[in-house]
Design a protein around this motif. Structure first.
Motif, PDB file in Angstrom:
ATOM      1  N   ALA A   7      33.034  35.416  37.577  1.00 56.41           N
ATOM      2  CA  ALA A   7      33.785  35.042  38.770  1.00 56.41           C
ATOM      3  C   ALA A   7      34.639  36.213  39.270  1.00 56.41           C
ATOM      4  O   ALA A   7      34.719  36.473  40.476  1.00 56.41           O
ATOM      5  CB  ALA A   7      34.672  33.838  38.468  1.00 56.41           C
ATOM      6  N   GLU A   8      35.255  36.941  38.343  1.00 57.25           N
ATOM      7  CA  GLU A   8      36.125  38.047  38.729  1.00 57.25           C
ATOM      8  C   GLU A   8      35.335  39.180  39.389  1.00 57.25           C
ATOM      9  O   GLU A   8      35.731  39.711  40.432  1.00 57.25           O
ATOM     10  CB  GLU A   8      36.873  38.562  37.503  1.00 57.25           C
ATOM     11  N   LEU A   9      34.207  39.553  38.775  1.00 54.71           N
ATOM     12  CA  LEU A   9      33.424  40.656  39.329  1.00 54.71           C
ATOM     13  C   LEU A   9      32.785  40.284  40.653  1.00 54.71           C
ATOM     14  O   LEU A   9      32.762  41.081  41.600  1.00 54.71           O
ATOM     15  CB  LEU A   9      32.369  41.130  38.332  1.00 54.71           C
ATOM     16  N   ARG A  10      32.278  39.074  40.754  1.00 51.79           N
ATOM     17  CA  ARG A  10      31.705  38.644  42.040  1.00 51.79           C
ATOM     18  C   ARG A  10      32.784  38.616  43.111  1.00 51.79           C
ATOM     19  O   ARG A  10      32.534  38.938  44.280  1.00 51.79           O
ATOM     20  CB  ARG A  10      31.043  37.277  41.897  1.00 51.79           C
ATOM     21  N   GLY A  11      34.002  38.226  42.713  1.00 51.11           N
ATOM     22  CA  GLY A  11      35.100  38.204  43.664  1.00 51.11           C
ATOM     23  C   GLY A  11      35.462  39.587  44.179  1.00 51.11           C
ATOM     24  O   GLY A  11      36.031  39.721  45.265  1.00 51.11           O
ATOM     25  N   LEU A  12      35.121  40.618  43.399  1.00 48.98           N
ATOM     26  CA  LEU A  12      35.395  41.999  43.808  1.00 48.98           C
ATOM     27  C   LEU A  12      34.168  42.655  44.444  1.00 48.98           C
ATOM     28  O   LEU A  12      34.140  43.871  44.649  1.00 48.98           O
ATOM     29  CB  LEU A  12      35.858  42.822  42.595  1.00 48.98           C
ATOM     30  N   GLY A  13      33.162  41.841  44.735  1.00 47.83           N
ATOM     31  CA  GLY A  13      32.012  42.347  45.482  1.00 47.83           C
ATOM     32  C   GLY A  13      30.825  42.788  44.665  1.00 47.83           C
ATOM     33  O   GLY A  13      29.837  43.275  45.223  1.00 47.83           O
ATOM     34  N   TRP A  14      30.870  42.632  43.331  1.00 47.48           N
ATOM     35  CA  TRP A  14      29.711  43.002  42.525  1.00 47.48           C
ATOM     36  C   TRP A  14      28.575  42.011  42.809  1.00 47.48           C
ATOM     37  O   TRP A  14      28.811  40.818  42.978  1.00 47.48           O
ATOM     38  CB  TRP A  14      30.064  43.002  41.038  1.00 47.48           C
ATOM     39  N   VAL A  15      27.356  42.535  42.864  1.00 50.87           N
ATOM     40  CA  VAL A  15      26.215  41.711  43.286  1.00 50.87           C
ATOM     41  C   VAL A  15      25.083  41.794  42.256  1.00 50.87           C
ATOM     42  O   VAL A  15      25.094  42.632  41.348  1.00 50.87           O
ATOM     43  CB  VAL A  15      25.689  42.174  44.669  1.00 50.87           C
ATOM     44  N   GLU A  16      24.084  40.925  42.450  1.00 54.98           N
ATOM     45  CA  GLU A  16      22.941  40.867  41.536  1.00 54.98           C
ATOM     46  C   GLU A  16      22.213  42.209  41.482  1.00 54.98           C
ATOM     47  O   GLU A  16      21.874  42.795  42.515  1.00 54.98           O
ATOM     48  CB  GLU A  16      21.952  39.800  42.003  1.00 54.98           C
ATOM     49  N   ALA A  17      21.949  42.671  40.259  1.00 54.90           N
ATOM     50  CA  ALA A  17      21.168  43.894  40.105  1.00 54.90           C
ATOM     51  C   ALA A  17      19.683  43.638  40.331  1.00 54.90           C
ATOM     52  O   ALA A  17      18.969  44.501  40.837  1.00 54.90           O
ATOM     53  CB  ALA A  17      21.384  44.476  38.706  1.00 54.90           C
ATOM     54  N   SER A  74      39.758  41.896  26.741  1.00 60.31           N
ATOM     55  CA  SER A  74      40.624  42.530  27.750  1.00 60.31           C
ATOM     56  C   SER A  74      40.398  44.044  27.785  1.00 60.31           C
ATOM     57  O   SER A  74      40.313  44.682  26.733  1.00 60.31           O
ATOM     58  CB  SER A  74      42.095  42.254  27.422  1.00 60.31           C
ATOM     59  N   PRO A  75      40.349  44.629  28.998  1.00 62.42           N
ATOM     60  CA  PRO A  75      40.216  46.089  29.082  1.00 62.42           C
ATOM     61  C   PRO A  75      41.540  46.811  28.864  1.00 62.42           C
ATOM     62  O   PRO A  75      41.580  48.042  28.829  1.00 62.42           O
ATOM     63  CB  PRO A  75      39.702  46.301  30.502  1.00 62.42           C
ATOM     64  N   GLY A  76      42.640  46.059  28.760  1.00 64.00           N
ATOM     65  CA  GLY A  76      43.938  46.666  28.509  1.00 64.00           C
ATOM     66  C   GLY A  76      44.590  47.273  29.738  1.00 64.00           C
ATOM     67  O   GLY A  76      45.536  48.058  29.607  1.00 64.00           O
ATOM     68  N   MET A  77      44.095  46.924  30.919  1.00 69.42           N
ATOM     69  CA  MET A  77      44.644  47.464  32.174  1.00 69.42           C
ATOM     70  C   MET A  77      44.224  46.532  33.298  1.00 69.42           C
ATOM     71  O   MET A  77      43.343  45.674  33.092  1.00 69.42           O
ATOM     72  CB  MET A  77      44.135  48.879  32.419  1.00 69.42           C
ATOM     73  N   PRO A  78      44.774  46.669  34.476  1.00 70.49           N
ATOM     74  CA  PRO A  78      44.355  45.823  35.597  1.00 70.49           C
ATOM     75  C   PRO A  78      42.854  45.952  35.855  1.00 70.49           C
ATOM     76  O   PRO A  78      42.267  47.031  35.692  1.00 70.49           O
ATOM     77  CB  PRO A  78      45.183  46.356  36.768  1.00 70.49           C
ATOM     78  N   LEU A  79      42.254  44.851  36.260  1.00 65.78           N
ATOM     79  CA  LEU A  79      40.801  44.811  36.428  1.00 65.78           C
ATOM     80  C   LEU A  79      40.276  45.883  37.380  1.00 65.78           C
ATOM     81  O   LEU A  79      39.299  46.572  37.043  1.00 65.78           O
ATOM     82  CB  LEU A  79      40.379  43.417  36.887  1.00 65.78           C
TER      83      LEU A  79
END
Length: 298
Positions: A136-146, A101-106
């Motif tokens: 799943a979370e990062l892709r859901g926020l628009g992160w894409v393949e490097a 956990s990062p300890g804060m909202p994603l």
């Protein structure tokens, strides 16, 4: 196999791999890489043991272990996340490891992670285990393949018993690599961050095999708990196909046994079929795969 035999004061058992029989003695290799020579006349019983299947691996724990085995030149924490920077050398050394956990909202955590990389002139990217909730979370926020055209990286694992046989070559082990080691490990100039990263683990060892006095195969390993992480295995082009890479891995595994090592992992591109095949022959199997995702702001 298990071999029961007489010793002064009674009987004892040795469990390990039967390496050979010579001059009236059995040679049994233990999991810690020690070799036991047992007089045949002292043996009271011996029997083969069916090969044990590999124990399930905790992929989240292994995911973090791989990061600790080759620490970045600079590491900061965001809660339990790791922010790693190494002047741009390697994806692992310059990416967010979103484990725990990062300890804060994603969204806020990702904003802080992006700022960390922007401040260092690096693209904000995340090291993602495929199939994980973080993917799943990062892709859901628009992160894409490097690297859309690049194959997955396989993280493979096994037990030391499978890979700690005596290598068929003389493998030299040192605590610090020299100029000749780096000359085989890299084509061209060695990035300055590479030396910091490769030599930065608390417990590491460097292997090399020489032909006619010149190193032609190298590798590195580090210990994290009971895990041996093997990386930087490279064989000079003119000497490939002769089992040198396997010999390097075997020597590193033999070093790890007396250090408390019991399991081992390595990473390889799925597209490198020659290496994947060689590692599978040694007993490595896939634990998980990873890729890199970049921020949609890039």
């Amino acid at each position: 196999m298990v071999v029961r035999h007489r010793i002064k004061g009674g009987l004892t058992d040795v469990i390990g791999v039967l390496e050979g029989y010579r001059e009236g003695r059995l040679v049994v290799r233990h999991a810690d890489s020690s070799r036991h020579e047992i007089e045949l006349t002292a043996v009271t019983a011996a029997k083969p043991i069916p090969e044990m299947p590999l124990r399930p691996v905790d992929v989240e724990q292994l995911f973090l272990t791989t990061a600790l085995g080759r620490p970045a030149a600079e590491t900061s924490y965001l809660g339990e996340w790791l922010l790693r920077a190494s002047a741009g050398w390697t994806g692992r050394g310059n990416s967010l490891l979103p484990t725990g956990s990062p300890g804060m909202p994603l969204p806020e955590a990702l904003e802080r992670a992006e700022a960390f990389y922007v401040e260092r002139g690096l693209p904000p990217q995340a090291h993602i285990r495929l199939g994980s909730p973080a993917e799943a979370e990062l892709r859901g926020l628009g992160w894409v393949e490097a690297h859309p055209g690049r194959s997955d990286v396989l993280v493979m694992h096994t037990t030391l018993d499978h890979v700690n046989a005596l290598p068929p070559y003389d493998v030299q082990l040192t605590e610090r690599p020299d100029h000749a080691w780096y000359g085989v490990a890299f084509e061209g100039p060695v990035p300055s961050a590479a030396r910091v990263v490769l030599e930065g683990a608390p417990k590491a060892v460097f292997a090399s095999i020489a032909v006619d006095g010149q190193p032609v195969a190298v590798g590195r390993a580090s210990m994290t708990g009971h895990w041996l992480g093997v990386d930087a295995v490279r064989v000079a082009p003119d000497h490939r196909g002769n089992g040198l890479a396997a010999a390097v891995v075997q020597a590193l595994a033999r070093w790890a046994g007396p250090q408390g090592g019991r399991r081992t992992y390595l990473e390889v591109l799925e597209s490198n079929q020659a290496a994947v095949t060689a590692y599978r022959r040694l007993g490595y199997v896939e634990a998980y795969r990873y890729r890199y995702l970049v921020s949609p702001s890039q």
